[in-house]
Design an enzyme around this catalytic site. Structure first.
Site, PDB file in Angstrom:
ATOM      1  N   PHE A   1       0.830  -1.197   0.000  1.00 18.77           N
ATOM      2  CA  PHE A   1       0.000   0.000   0.000  1.00 18.77           C
ATOM      3  C   PHE A   1       0.868   1.252   0.000  1.00 18.77           C
ATOM      4  O   PHE A   1       1.944   1.255   0.592  1.00 18.77           O
ATOM      5  CB  PHE A   1      -0.910   0.003   1.231  1.00 18.77           C
ATOM      6  CG  PHE A   1      -1.877  -1.145   1.253  1.00 18.77           C
ATOM      7  CD1 PHE A   1      -3.043  -1.089   0.514  1.00 18.77           C
ATOM      8  CD2 PHE A   1      -1.606  -2.289   1.985  1.00 18.77           C
ATOM      9  CE1 PHE A   1      -3.935  -2.147   0.509  1.00 18.77           C
ATOM     10  CE2 PHE A   1      -2.491  -3.364   1.998  1.00 18.77           C
ATOM     11  CZ  PHE A   1      -3.660  -3.288   1.258  1.00 18.77           C
ATOM     12  N   GLU A   2       0.354   2.300  -0.622  1.00 20.95           N
ATOM     13  CA  GLU A   2       1.105   3.555  -0.709  1.00 20.95           C
ATOM     14  C   GLU A   2       1.396   4.156   0.669  1.00 20.95           C
ATOM     15  O   GLU A   2       2.299   4.969   0.830  1.00 20.95           O
ATOM     16  CB  GLU A   2       0.334   4.571  -1.542  1.00 20.95           C
ATOM     17  CG  GLU A   2      -0.988   4.990  -0.915  1.00 20.95           C
ATOM     18  CD  GLU A   2      -1.831   5.815  -1.872  1.00 20.95           C
ATOM     19  OE1 GLU A   2      -1.527   6.996  -2.047  1.00 20.95           O
ATOM     20  OE2 GLU A   2      -2.794   5.275  -2.437  1.00 20.95           O
ATOM     21  N   THR A   3       0.623   3.742   1.648  1.00 16.21           N
ATOM     22  CA  THR A   3       0.844   4.241   3.003  1.00 16.21           C
ATOM     23  C   THR A   3       2.108   3.657   3.629  1.00 16.21           C
ATOM     24  O   THR A   3       2.531   4.114   4.687  1.00 16.21           O
ATOM     25  CB  THR A   3      -0.351   3.870   3.894  1.00 16.21           C
ATOM     26  OG1 THR A   3      -0.684   2.490   3.655  1.00 16.21           O
ATOM     27  CG2 THR A   3      -1.552   4.735   3.571  1.00 16.21           C
ATOM     28  N   GLY A   4       2.684   2.624   3.012  1.00 16.88           N
ATOM     29  CA  GLY A   4       3.959   2.109   3.503  1.00 16.88           C
ATOM     30  C   GLY A   4       3.911   0.697   4.059  1.00 16.88           C
ATOM     31  O   GLY A   4       4.915   0.202   4.561  1.00 16.88           O
TER      32      GLY A   4
ATOM     33  N   ASN B   1       0.401  12.240  -4.094  1.00 18.18           N
ATOM     34  CA  ASN B   1       0.857  11.903  -2.737  1.00 18.18           C
ATOM     35  C   ASN B   1       2.372  11.916  -2.603  1.00 18.18           C
ATOM     36  O   ASN B   1       2.915  12.371  -1.603  1.00 18.18           O
ATOM     37  CB  ASN B   1       0.342  10.518  -2.334  1.00 18.18           C
ATOM     38  CG  ASN B   1      -0.955  10.612  -1.553  1.00 18.18           C
ATOM     39  OD1 ASN B   1      -1.307  11.687  -1.050  1.00 18.18           O
ATOM     40  ND2 ASN B   1      -1.670   9.521  -1.454  1.00 18.18           N
TER      41      ASN B   1
END
Lengths: 260, 327
Positions: free
Chosen positions: A55-58, B107
């Site tokens: 996920f792009e959140t890490g 982002n």
């Protein structure tokens, strides 16, 4: 002949399975919220057990024992290999060693014949008729990775000749579009809609109809597409199997959060 | 202030002294996780206005600040609250009605902008966004950019790679640094001097924390310095960056806080419905924010059985089996 028992599936289930089948074993799968997350989970549980969801959140390779409702849901943080942040996640895609192994699953409000996407606004940018969430990580993924799979609702107003706002790059304007622009090789591979599957011609990079879902005609799909597409290569898509549906419903979304 | 041995204060004080009208603000968290909601509600309660807000994907906190009329300008990559609001409702209304000036980024671009600010360089390069309207279409006019010294004169700049074929990137996008006047983040643990530990994903909180002039930290647990220094590898923010520390259990509520509590599906669904209707939204503002003294009171007013359902399983970090459907 289709099995009698597997006739009962929704178009969302069809789309999730169609996208899951695009994922290759060993792929690193970038996905967003909703059906794209479901598709990634289905692929991992059905046809690509060695794929890695990230996920792009890490979060890298979360356990996903429950379906996350956002890419920042605490459910993506549980049992991961590494919990990082946005900087690491996007660097993983921009980095050519790891980025070339990533397949991105995206969605959008508008798409054009070259697979360029709008997820920002309809109408004038400054004061739009309809405003959407914006790029998020979509533009980053579309810029960096070599393969993307795009989810779309198949409607004429969404398959447009010209995007109102160009958020994320596909093949830009044809075979040399990405190269001229300074982007890496690769680009959109498939567009999964509620009516069928479209792909991009190897030479022209224009979208063509690759498959129709059972009961959907190529003409119907052309009608719902705001630009002319080649229909000659369309085959009938084989519907989800009982096994695929069972895993999708019971393992990926038992609470029916996305499917219902 | 940053050198004080004890920075513990109230949210009321921190917001009134460090968040003036018109300041450039960023908040931590991502969509429905670890947004500094107690601070967001306090900013709204103090009726702060004309804020210039920077966000990558902070859904709920950003939408509430916009809805309450605190924000004049917004630089953002994504305004959504996961499945609870694929596009944030007050954000959408404010832009469609022309009440909010917005400028779009991705982002990664926003993350790099905070990182550049943290590093003390004017910009960083990326390959993201080449050929797109994110580069071509500006939300802020040239005149505004000239007049406002805190906004760079250009949005994004494309250059040819000055190292030629090195790195296989013929063109690059330069993203300008962001140095917010104040950043507010919510963390799981902090000590009174401000050293902080985030559990789970850090999002872009650490970059933001180091890019800003003033940093406010709200924490679930106020712990001793000794405790945090037993395992310093797990700490991300050193006290030297911090101006104020506020101990607020449930400080991210109704968004989630990993290993402490989940997001509140009932609150978030109710919020989305209220946000879509003017009179319901005014009632929401009054009942949930203006008529409430502080965050502790909001938590006290929420049924304790309901809160109990949200408490995270210590093993998974979220509330296993939480009822998350419903409209």
């Amino acid at each position: 002949m289709a099995d009698k028992d597997n006739q009962d599936y929704s178009s969302k289930e069809m789309m999730a399975i169609a996208a899951a089948r695009e994922v290759k074993n060993g792929d690193i799968v970038f996905c967003g919220t909703g059906i794209s997350m479901l598709a990634a989970m289905a692929a991992k549980n059905i046809n690509a057990p060695l794929s890695t969801i990230f996920f792009e959140t890490g979060a890298i390779d979360a356990k996903l024992e429950e379906l996350p409702l956002a890419v920042a849901d605490s459910r993506v943080m549980y049992g991961t290999a590494v919990n990082g942040g946005l900087a690491e996640a996007f660097a993983t895609m921009q980095n050519r060693f790891t980025g070339s192994r990533v397949v991105g699953i995206l969605g959008a409000a508008q798409i054009d014949i070259y697979g360029n996407l709008n997820s920002t606004a309809i109408g004038d940018y400054q004061q739009p008729d309809v405003r959407f969430s914006g790029s998020g990580g979509a533009c980053d993924v579309a810029s960096f990775v070599n393969r993307t799979i795009i989810f779309m609702q198949h409607e004429k107003r969404k398959f447009v000749k010209k995007l109102d706002y160009f958020t994320s790059p596909g093949w830009i304007d044809g075979p040399s579009g990405r190269q001229k622009t300074g982007l890496g090789p690769g680009g959109p591979e498939a567009v999964i809609t509620n009516l069928g599957i479209l792909r991009f011609d190897q030479t022209s990079r224009k979208m063509y109809l690759a498959a129709c879902y059972p009961g959907i005609t190529p003409e119907k799909i052309q009608q719902e597409t705001g630009f002319a597409i080649d229909l000659s290569r369309a085959v009938e898509f084989s519907p989800p199997t009982i096994k695929e549906l069972k895993i999708l419903r019971e393992r990926c979304d038992p609470q029916g959060l996305i499917l219902n | 202030m940053k050198s004080a041995p004890d920075k513990v204060t109230t949210l009321k004080n921190a917001v009134s002294s460090l968040v003036p009208d018109g300041c450039h603000l960023s908040i931590g968290g991502f969509t429905i996780n670890r947004n500094p909601m107690a601070a967001v509600y306090e900013i709204i309660r103090q009726r702060k206005k004309d804020l210039h807000l920077y966000a990558h994907s902070n859904g709920q906190g950003v939408d509430e600040l916009i809805g309450a009329g605190c924000v004049k300008r917004l630089e953002i990559a994504y305004a959504g609250s996961g499945r609870f609001a694929p596009t944030c409702v007050r954000f959408r209304k404010a832009i469609e009605s022309g009440q909010l000036k917005v400028e779009d980024y991705s982002n990664y671009q926003m993350t790099l902008r905070f990182m550049a600010g943290a590093m003390g360089v004017p910009f960083l390069p990326t390959r993201s966004g080449l050929g797109t309207d994110i580069i071509k279409k500006w939300g802020f006019s040239e005149e505004l950019r000239q007049a406002e010294t805190k906004i760079p004169e250009q949005k994004l700049v494309t250059i040819n790679n000055p190292f030629g074929s090195w790195g296989e990137a013929p063109k690059l996008v330069l993203v300008p640094a962001i140095n917010p006047d104040v950043t507010i983040i919510h963390v799981q643990q902090a000590d009174k001097r401000g050293t902080a530990r985030i559990q789970g994903l850090t999002f872009a909180d650490v970059e933001q924390a180091k890019a800003c002039r003033h940093l406010i930290i709200t924490c679930e647990e106020l712990v001793t310095e000794e405790f945090l220094r037993k395992e310093p590898d797990r700490n991300q923010i050193p006290f030297i960056n911090v101006d104020a520390v506020i101990h607020i259990p449930w400080g991210a509520y109704p968004t989630a806080c990993f290993r402490h509590y989940d997001y509140d599906p009932v609150y978030l669904n109710d919020y989305r419905i209220a946000a879509g209707d003017e009179s319901r939204y005014q009632t929401y503002l009054k009942e949930k924010i203006f008529d409430i003294k502080d965050h502790q009171e909001l938590i006290k007013q929420t049924a304790s059985e309901h809160l109990k359902d949200l408490i995270a399983n210590p093993e998974t970090g979220y509330a296993n089996g939480l009822e998350r459907g419903g409209e």
